[in-house]
Design a protein around this motif. Structure first.
Motif, PDB file in Angstrom:
ATOM      1  N   PRO A   1      -1.004   1.462  -9.392  1.00  0.00           N
ATOM      2  CA  PRO A   1       0.461   1.509  -9.491  1.00  0.00           C
ATOM      3  C   PRO A   1       1.102   0.128  -9.369  1.00  0.00           C
ATOM      4  CG  PRO A   1      -0.330   2.868  -7.654  1.00  0.00           C
ATOM      5  CD  PRO A   1      -1.523   2.249  -8.270  1.00  0.00           C
ATOM      6  N   GLN A   2       0.410  -0.788  -8.710  1.00  0.00           N
ATOM      7  CA  GLN A   2       1.002  -2.116  -8.545  1.00  0.00           C
ATOM      8  C   GLN A   2       0.902  -2.961  -9.796  1.00  0.00           C
ATOM      9  OE1 GLN A   2       0.650  -4.478  -4.929  1.00  0.00           O
ATOM     10  NE2 GLN A   2      -0.573  -2.827  -4.109  1.00  0.00           N
TER      11      GLN A   2
ATOM     12  N   HIS B   1       5.101  -1.731  -3.756  1.00  0.00           N
ATOM     13  CA  HIS B   1       5.537  -0.714  -4.711  1.00  0.00           C
ATOM     14  C   HIS B   1       5.909   0.598  -4.041  1.00  0.00           C
ATOM     15  CE1 HIS B   1       1.382   0.232  -3.959  1.00  0.00           C
ATOM     16  NE2 HIS B   1       1.474   1.357  -4.629  1.00  0.00           N
TER      17      HIS B   1
ATOM     18  N   HIS C   1      11.013  -5.244  -0.109  1.00  0.00           N
ATOM     19  CA  HIS C   1      11.769  -6.459  -0.421  1.00  0.00           C
ATOM     20  C   HIS C   1      13.232  -6.363  -0.006  1.00  0.00           C
ATOM     21  CE1 HIS C   1      13.955  -4.888  -3.941  1.00  0.00           C
ATOM     22  NE2 HIS C   1      12.854  -4.207  -4.211  1.00  0.00           N
TER      23      HIS C   1
ATOM     24  N   TYR D   1       2.146  -9.645   3.811  1.00  0.00           N
ATOM     25  CA  TYR D   1       1.302  -8.819   2.946  1.00  0.00           C
ATOM     26  C   TYR D   1       0.837  -7.547   3.631  1.00  0.00           C
ATOM     27  CZ  TYR D   1       0.861 -13.274   0.527  1.00  0.00           C
ATOM     28  OH  TYR D   1       1.102 -14.448  -0.096  1.00  0.00           O
TER      29      TYR D   1
ATOM     30  N   ARG E   1      -5.176   4.360  -6.569  1.00  0.00           N
ATOM     31  CA  ARG E   1      -3.952   4.785  -5.895  1.00  0.00           C
ATOM     32  C   ARG E   1      -3.194   3.626  -5.260  1.00  0.00           C
ATOM     33  NH1 ARG E   1      -5.916   9.674  -2.332  1.00  0.00           N
ATOM     34  NH2 ARG E   1      -3.787   9.614  -1.575  1.00  0.00           N
ATOM     35  N   ILE E   2      -3.882   2.522  -4.993  1.00  0.00           N
ATOM     36  CA  ILE E   2      -3.190   1.381  -4.396  1.00  0.00           C
ATOM     37  C   ILE E   2      -2.950   0.291  -5.441  1.00  0.00           C
ATOM     38  CG2 ILE E   2      -3.281  -0.401  -2.626  1.00  0.00           C
ATOM     39  CD1 ILE E   2      -3.300   2.170  -1.262  1.00  0.00           C
TER      40      ILE E   2
ATOM     41  N   GLN F   1      -4.008  -7.241   1.725  1.00  0.00           N
ATOM     42  CA  GLN F   1      -3.518  -5.922   1.359  1.00  0.00           C
ATOM     43  C   GLN F   1      -4.661  -4.949   1.110  1.00  0.00           C
ATOM     44  OE1 GLN F   1      -1.293  -4.326  -2.124  1.00  0.00           O
ATOM     45  NE2 GLN F   1       0.127  -5.900  -1.428  1.00  0.00           N
TER      46      GLN F   1
ATOM     47  N   PHE G   1       2.957  -2.465   1.272  1.00  0.00           N
ATOM     48  CA  PHE G   1       2.684  -2.340  -0.150  1.00  0.00           C
ATOM     49  C   PHE G   1       4.013  -2.400  -0.894  1.00  0.00           C
ATOM     50  CE2 PHE G   1      -0.720  -0.524   2.226  1.00  0.00           C
ATOM     51  CZ  PHE G   1      -1.828  -1.053   1.598  1.00  0.00           C
TER      52      PHE G   1
ATOM     53  N   ALA H   1      11.875  -2.048 -10.128  1.00  0.00           N
ATOM     54  CA  ALA H   1      12.773  -3.046  -9.546  1.00  0.00           C
ATOM     55  C   ALA H   1      12.034  -3.877  -8.502  1.00  0.00           C
ATOM     56  CB  ALA H   1      13.983  -2.365  -8.923  1.00  0.00           C
ATOM     57  N   TRP H   2      11.169  -3.232  -7.728  1.00  0.00           N
ATOM     58  CA  TRP H   2      10.441  -3.967  -6.676  1.00  0.00           C
ATOM     59  C   TRP H   2       9.615  -5.091  -7.259  1.00  0.00           C
ATOM     60  CZ3 TRP H   2       5.249  -4.105  -7.413  1.00  0.00           C
ATOM     61  CH2 TRP H   2       4.675  -3.093  -8.179  1.00  0.00           C
TER      62      TRP H   2
END
Lengths: 277, 298
Positions: A194-195, B94, B143, B89, A190-191, A173, B92, A270-271
């Motif tokens: 947030p995750q 999110h 998802h 993967y 930014r990547i 990723q 992303f 939710a994700w």
């Protein structure tokens, strides 16, 4: 075809009503046993202090919550609650913010990891209560020392947790983001950032326990208000009628905060919950 | 063609590339020149270093020695010049589908430029999504999508950046046979439309022969003049290199005798440990194929 048992064994599948019932049973047992024991003692000695009746506890709480304290003019329960929540909020809040930023950078930048991770690990092994005297000496017995104790107790754990979460993001990723034109800073903020936000919420939830521990310990030793202070103060008069409701009150606050955090997680992330499964 | 000419004109150029992890040699003197607009499929026995080769081109890893050029430029860390679609993967988790596709555009422009051209970017992303047949799913999260849909989003996400070369590492490996074939057809349609260069790694021979305009077989089953002792550590080399039809074909071609015969031949040349050929007699039939043998092997 075999029917799964309702309760016993690994194949059990309790129906909904039974699930509720099972949840309630231990609580009900605790209440019943307490009530019986209290009743027995009260019959022998109506002024018994060890196992006060529910009405005595109610009266004590009534006084604490809704009657002005004659000496200070304050409503004791709310002053205590406010003071404690402020300490825990500031301490845990700053720890979460710093832990997020440190964990993020330690997780992404290998150089930072080598520079700071062993140190953070070292700090996380120090028992925070062992350095409490130092904190009192350095920061005085006011608010600051208590906030710092909560910070020291939770910050290293949050940092470690966030760092591990960042590490778990697949290398694929990160590379993918690079092929999409991400610079190293935008990759981090930014990547990746947030995750890991949902994980931050989870780790704050987990660290609520230690934070309360440190708060009450600090308040027990030196304070002029706060939930922990009150419990330890009235212990001198064996005032179980106030201690027990105060403890229940702390449990209630903890449960509410926990479910608010869980609600945020469910509605905004939710994700995250989905991809955990 | 001679290597110097290829070096200048090729979209992707590798010369004398070795890759070793400690004492284990994975890739052994790889020479490869790929012209723009080709679909190069790479096959080989499992563990032969197909994905390692792809990671070298991507800039996720670097060769122990040798040259890798993308469009004549030495290959650095992964950047916008190369797109990648992994087996998983790639998306992303999110971000919703639209934001996933938009991500590259957003990351490539500064804050103000990004704000000013927001509408334009969104329209462009929606065009790609519509082309992928995903316009109705633009607000869904990864998802919530099926495996095939996810890979289509991943392709759109890469294509919108218009990379010089699109790398794909077993992109359809996790799909069921039906959606796998649909994705193959879909990829060929996209290729006919955009004419991008694709470097496609797969373990599925049928998929490789069907998709490719050129197929490369990597294998560790060969011999050379370095001898056979314990101390000789060979890695995989390109043992066969064929040109395939330049136009996309219907899936019916998979049932023809020639198709089957080619697969059999490749299986024999690359996947049979008993079928050993000398490095100087590999089947490098493709016109862009070249080989830099060491002196004793010539």
């Amino acid at each position: 075809m075999p029917t799964p048992p309702k309760f016993l064994g690994i194949h059990a599948s309790p129906p909904n009503w039974l699930r509720w019932l099972l949840t309630i049973i231990p609580f009900a047992l605790l209440v019943i046993i307490y009530a019986l024991a209290s009743d027995t003692r009260q019959r022998e000695n109506p002024s018994d202090k060890l196992l006060p009746t529910a009405s005595k506890m109610y009266d004590a709480m009534q006084r604490a919550a809704f009657e002005e304290n004659a000496r200070t003019g304050e409503y004791q329960l709310w002053t205590d609650t406010g003071a404690s929540l402020r300490r825990i909020g500031i301490g845990l809040g700053i720890a979460a913010l710093c832990g997020l930023l440190c964990g993020l950078n330690l997780g992404i930048f290998i150089g930072m990891e080598h520079l700071f991770l062993p140190f953070v690990t070292f700090v996380s092994i120090i028992p925070p209560l062992a350095v409490l005297p130092i904190l009192f000496i350095v920061f005085g017995v006011d608010e600051l020392a208590k906030v710092v104790l909560i910070f020291i107790g939770t910050f290293p754990l949050i940092t470690r947790d966030i760092q591990l979460t960042v590490k778990k993001i697949p290398r694929e990723q990160i590379i993918k983001a690079c092929t999409l034109g991400a610079s190293q800073t935008s990759l981090a903020y930014r990547i990746v950032l947030p995750q890991i936000m949902p994980r931050l919420i989870e780790t704050v939830r987990i660290n609520m326990g230690p934070a309360w521990l440190f708060l009450i310990a600090a308040e027990a030793i030196a304070a002029t208000n706060g939930l922990g202070y009150r419990i330890f103060l009235v212990r001198r008069y064996l005032a179980m009628d106030l201690i027990i409701p105060y403890v229940l009150w702390i449990v209630l606050i903890g449960a509410v905060v926990d479910s608010v955090l869980r609600l945020i997680l469910r509605t905004r992330y939710a994700w995250y919950l989905e991809s955990q499964e | 063609m001679n290597p110097d000419e290829l070096r200048k004109t090729s979209c992707l150029f590798l010369e004398d590339v070795y890759k070793a992890y400690g004492s284990k040699v994975v890739l052994d003197n790889i020479d490869l020149a790929v012209a723009a607009g080709e679909i190069v499929t790479v096959v080989g026995p499992s563990g032969c270093g197909k994905s390692t080769l792809l990671r070298l081109v991507l800039g996720q890893e670097f060769p122990s020695s040798g040259t890798v050029l993308v469009d004549g430029q030495p290959c650095g860390f992964a950047d916008r010049s190369r797109g990648i679609v992994y087996q998983k993967y790639s998306l992303f988790p999110h971000l919703n589908v639209l934001d996933n596709v938009l991500l590259g555009l957003r990351l490539s422009y500064g804050f103000f430029e990004r704000r000013r051209r927001r509408k334009e970017f969104e329209e462009r992303a929606m065009t790609y999504l519509t082309r992928m047949g995903l316009q109705e799913h633009s607000r869904k999260f990864p998802h919530e999508l099926s495996g095939g849909m996810r890979q289509r989003v991943a392709i759109a996400q890469s294509l919108i950046m218009q990379p010089k070369i699109l790398l794909m590492d077993e992109p359809f490996g996790a799909l069921d046979p039906g959606s796998r074939e649909n994705m193959q057809i879909f990829l060929l349609e996209l290729w006919e439309e955009f004419k991008m260069t694709i470097f496609f790694v797969t373990h599925d021979l049928e998929e490789a022969v069907f998709l490719g305009t050129r197929i490369i077989v990597l294998s560790q089953y060969y011999t050379d003049n370095r001898g056979h002792g314990e101390e000789v550590r060979r890695g995989a080399r390109i043992v066969a290199d064929y040109a395939l039809p330049k136009v996309a074909q219907s899936t019916l071609v998979k049932t023809t005798a020639e198709f089957g015969a080619l697969i059999q031949q490749i299986r024999q040349e690359g996947f049979n440990p008993k079928y050993i050929r000398h490095a100087s007699s590999f089947d490098l039939a493709h016109p862009h194929s070249f080989q830099t043998l060491c002196a004793e092997d010539r």
